[in-house]
Structure formats: C-alpha cells, structure tokens
Write a protein that holds these residues in place. Sequence first.
Motif, PDB file in Angstrom:
ATOM      1  N   GLY A  79     -23.761  61.352 -27.231  1.00  0.00           N
ATOM      2  CA  GLY A  79     -24.519  62.569 -26.968  1.00  0.00           C
ATOM      3  C   GLY A  79     -23.735  63.507 -26.068  1.00  0.00           C
ATOM      4  O   GLY A  79     -22.713  63.122 -25.489  1.00  0.00           O
ATOM      5  N   PRO A  80     -24.207  64.760 -25.926  1.00  0.00           N
ATOM      6  CA  PRO A  80     -23.494  65.744 -25.112  1.00  0.00           C
ATOM      7  C   PRO A  80     -23.365  65.306 -23.646  1.00  0.00           C
ATOM      8  O   PRO A  80     -22.400  65.646 -22.967  1.00  0.00           O
ATOM      9  CB  PRO A  80     -24.354  67.015 -25.234  1.00  0.00           C
ATOM     10  N   ASP A  81     -24.320  64.504 -23.193  1.00  0.00           N
ATOM     11  CA  ASP A  81     -24.262  64.022 -21.812  1.00  0.00           C
ATOM     12  C   ASP A  81     -23.408  62.760 -21.692  1.00  0.00           C
ATOM     13  O   ASP A  81     -23.393  62.104 -20.648  1.00  0.00           O
ATOM     14  CB  ASP A  81     -25.692  63.721 -21.321  1.00  0.00           C
ATOM     15  N   GLY A  82     -22.730  62.390 -22.791  1.00  0.00           N
ATOM     16  CA  GLY A  82     -21.880  61.211 -22.740  1.00  0.00           C
ATOM     17  C   GLY A  82     -22.607  59.910 -23.015  1.00  0.00           C
ATOM     18  O   GLY A  82     -22.010  58.837 -22.989  1.00  0.00           O
ATOM     19  N   GLU A  83     -23.887  60.007 -23.321  1.00  0.00           N
ATOM     20  CA  GLU A  83     -24.631  58.779 -23.600  1.00  0.00           C
ATOM     21  C   GLU A  83     -24.167  58.190 -24.924  1.00  0.00           C
ATOM     22  O   GLU A  83     -24.128  58.876 -25.938  1.00  0.00           O
ATOM     23  CB  GLU A  83     -26.135  59.072 -23.653  1.00  0.00           C
TER      24      GLU A  83
END
Lengths: 156, 270
Positions: A79-83
């Motif tokens: 995901g964009p948050d690095g998840e």
Amino acid sequence: MKVTITVNGEQIQDDVEDRTLLVHFLRDGANLTATNIGCDTTSCGACTVLLDGESVKSCTVLAAQADGAEVTTVEGLAGPDGELHPMQRAFQAEHGLQCGFCTPGMVMAAVSLLKENPHPTEQQVRVGLEGNLCRCTGYHNIVRAVLAAAAEEEGA
Amino acid sequence: MIPATFTYRRAESADHAVVLVGEHGDEAKLLAGGHSLLPLMKLRLAVPEVVVDIGRVRELSFIRDLGDQVAIGALTRHHDLENSALLARELPLLAHAAGQVGDPQVRHRGTIGGSLAHGDPASDLPAVVLALEATLVARGPNGTREIAAADFYRGLFETALEPDELLTEVRVPKPAGAGWSFQKFTKRAIDWAIVGVAAQGDKVALVNMGPTPLRATAVERALADGASVEDAAQRAAEGTEPPADLNAGPAFREHLARVLVRRALEESRA
Ligand SMILES: Cc1cc2nc3c(=O)[nH]c(=O)nc-3n(C[C@H](O)[C@H](O)[C@H](O)COP(=O)(O)OP(=O)(O)OC[C@H]3O[C@@H](n4cnc5c(N)ncnc54)[C@H](O)[C@@H]3O)c2cc1C
Ligand code: FES
Ligand code: FES
C-alpha cells in the motif's frame, strides 16, 4: 520505438529498441529491479509480473507487446503507506523464502493464482505455481504461505 | 539473452497482417503469444528481420458455437480455451488439454493458432485437433482456404501454411457424445510431453512419436475390427518414428505409447 506502459500505477514512456524485452524495460528503463532474470528458457518464473492483471514471464514478452498495458511488479503490491500486501505478509510469516531470488516472481504468480482461484486446495497451489522454480525452500513453506494468504483474504 | 535486432510491425487486423507479411516475405515472422517464437529468438535459433505482431487482432480471438461445430479464433489463448464453458460442454478434450500446456504464465500468452502453426511434434494441441478431425482456416493474399488437420503437418516444424498465410480459425466438429482422454507423460511439471495421447471416441492421436503429430492408425483399425482395448493398444507404436533425446530413446517412447494409449482408451470408455 516509443513504448508507454503503466507500471504500478505510474505511466512510463521510454524510447526502446524493438527487441527490448519487458523485463529489461522494467529493470533498466523503469529502474524497478526487484523483478529478476533467472534463465534463458522461459522456465524459472523469476521474472513473473502481472500484465493487465494476469501473470506472465516478462522475459518472454516484448516491451512493444505491452505498449499501452498495465503492469504490476512486486514493488507495486504494498500500500502507499508501505503496508505489505497479504501475500507478502504470508510469505514472511510462513518463511516462504530463503535466498529470495525466486520470491518476486513467486509472489506475483501466487497473486495471479488467487485472483483466478480464491480458494485453492493445496494441490491446486502446487500445480498453479508450476511455472516458478525455487532452489532453496523445497516449496512447502511457499505453498503454506499461499494457503495462508487465501485464508486471510477470505477472513478480511 | 535478448533477440537479435529486428523491426517490429504491429498488425491492426487480419488483413493488415497478411499485407505486412506479404511485404517482407521470408524475412518476416508472425508473432502471436510469442511463447514459442521469442524463446527461439532469444537463443538466436530464429533470427527474423521483421516481426509482425498479431497479438492485438481482437477479431481472431473468439470461441463460437456454430451448431454442429465450434469455431475458435487463432488468437484464442490456452487460458481462454481452458476456462471456456462452451468448450467444457462441447469439446472437453480440447479444454482439458489446453489446461495441460506449460504453466499458467505460458497459458496467459500462448495461443491455439501459434501452437498449431509452430508445428512442434511435442506440442499438445496439434494431436488434439487431429483426434478431433478439425479443419484449419488460413488467409493469404489470394483469399481464404480450408485445410484438414490431417493434411496440415508436413514434417518437423513444417506445415501446409505458406509464409504469407495467416491461420485465422480452427473449426472443430462436435463429437457425438463419445468419451475422451488426454494422457501426457512428463518428468517434470512444466515439461513438454515425452509422449502424449489424445483420444476422442476411437480416434487416437500421438504427441512426440515422430516428426509430426500423427494418428495411431493401427490402433484405430484394430478397434474397428473389434479388438480389445488391451490388444489394440499393443499396436500404438506401429508406423511411428519416435525421436531420441535427453528424456527418452525410441524404445522407451514406443513402450510409453502402448501404455498411454491403453490408459486413454480405458478412460475414454469408462
Ligand atoms: C516454458 C514453456 C513451456 C511450454 N510447454 C508446452 C507444453 O507443455 N505443451 C505445448 O503444447 N506447448 C508448450 N509450450 C508452447 C506454448 O504452447 C506456445 O504458446 C505455443 O506453442 C505457441 O503459441 P504462441 O501463440 O505463443 O505462438 P508464437 O510463439 O507467437 O508463434 C509460434 C510460431 O507460429 C507462427 N504463428 C503464430 N500464430 C500464427 C498464425 N495465426 N498464423 C500463422 N502462423 C502463426 C509464428 O510465426 C511462429 O513461427 C511451452 C512454452 C514455454 C515457453
Ligand atoms: S527469467 Fe526465467 S522465466 Fe523469465
Ligand atoms: S528462496 Fe532461493 S530460489 Fe527460492
């Protein structure tokens, strides 16, 4: 020739030789070097990416054939948050890798497999990953990871 | 490895493809899924000067019910054959065999037209269209012609297609309810068949038992004369010229043909 490919959501245009393979477009043109090259014979699957949502061996697709298409590499899964993507988390949790060379291709093949068959049996996972070779793990933990990811996606 | 340099041309339609290959003659190669041609080009075993990409010719990707037969466009991928409800109902042998080709990545790219036109005797679908007695439709500068599958294979990697002809369609008669079986013997999962057998009713075709895919005519004749499955299968290697390679010599292939034909006939009659 000019080729435009949307890679992990970002449009990338490059002027390439006609003979350029998609894997080189990704590694050298787009600077996305997670996708590996492991063989000369379309056998190993280390180069597997999604082309318009389906797994392909990017060493055996011309960049020109992918012109105008969407490509997802393992760099595009989180995901964009690095998840991490559920498949990446499952590979980590189940120890689905050792040296990691096959992993980017293995993960993309597994993502494509679950897209087509969200609830595979163990045997279906084994057969579904027949295009990807791993020289380290003996496959058991990879199969376990894919089954765990399927179970998690079902629960989510 | 990367292919030697070539000029890439993209066909917008079937007719456009015929024009493009016509312009370049022997120097040009059609590119469908690329999963036979590109590996050969990477190893420099094929060095075409011009590659005509027909991969976007949508009009050649279809599976249609024509009543007593099914028409399949040359650009239909193995993946589409494998997952077609129409084929599962009417031509389960073809749907099943397509699902045994290579691996999922190969099946997402490779096409029936490429498989048939490549003329590799180790390929699965040529034997299947032989057993199903299909008709192949080709388009060239002088129009369209039909070729019976039985007349299509001329030699190793050699077919009845002219260099400026495009395979557009495969027409398969619906078998009248007869049982079927597809047997593929491999050492590793993604390998080509060391020997394979496609059976539809009492029609039996062999993979990798000679320079071309071929019908097991001695078996078919024995069955027609009332022989048992066991006895008919004993004749599976008659009239074949099995190759020798790293996987197997001719004698082992002949043995495999007899065993696999017996299994195929037992399964198709069960
Ligand atoms: C790792 C791997 C494993 C494989 N395993 C198997 C297997 O187990 N069984 C099996 O059967 N196959 C196997 N294959 C081959 C695969 O099925 C190919 O996709 C198929 O043989 C060729 O189809 P294509 O669309 O990719 O053709 P291409 O590679 O694009 O073309 C092949 C040849 O046919 C010609 N051609 C293509 N389309 C047409 C047309 N419409 N009209 C005229 N000429 C045309 C081309 O010019 C070229 O000479 C495997 C391939 C790989 C890479
Ligand atoms: S690099 Fe081995 S299959 Fe692509
Ligand atoms: S983890 Fe090393 S090749 Fe698979």
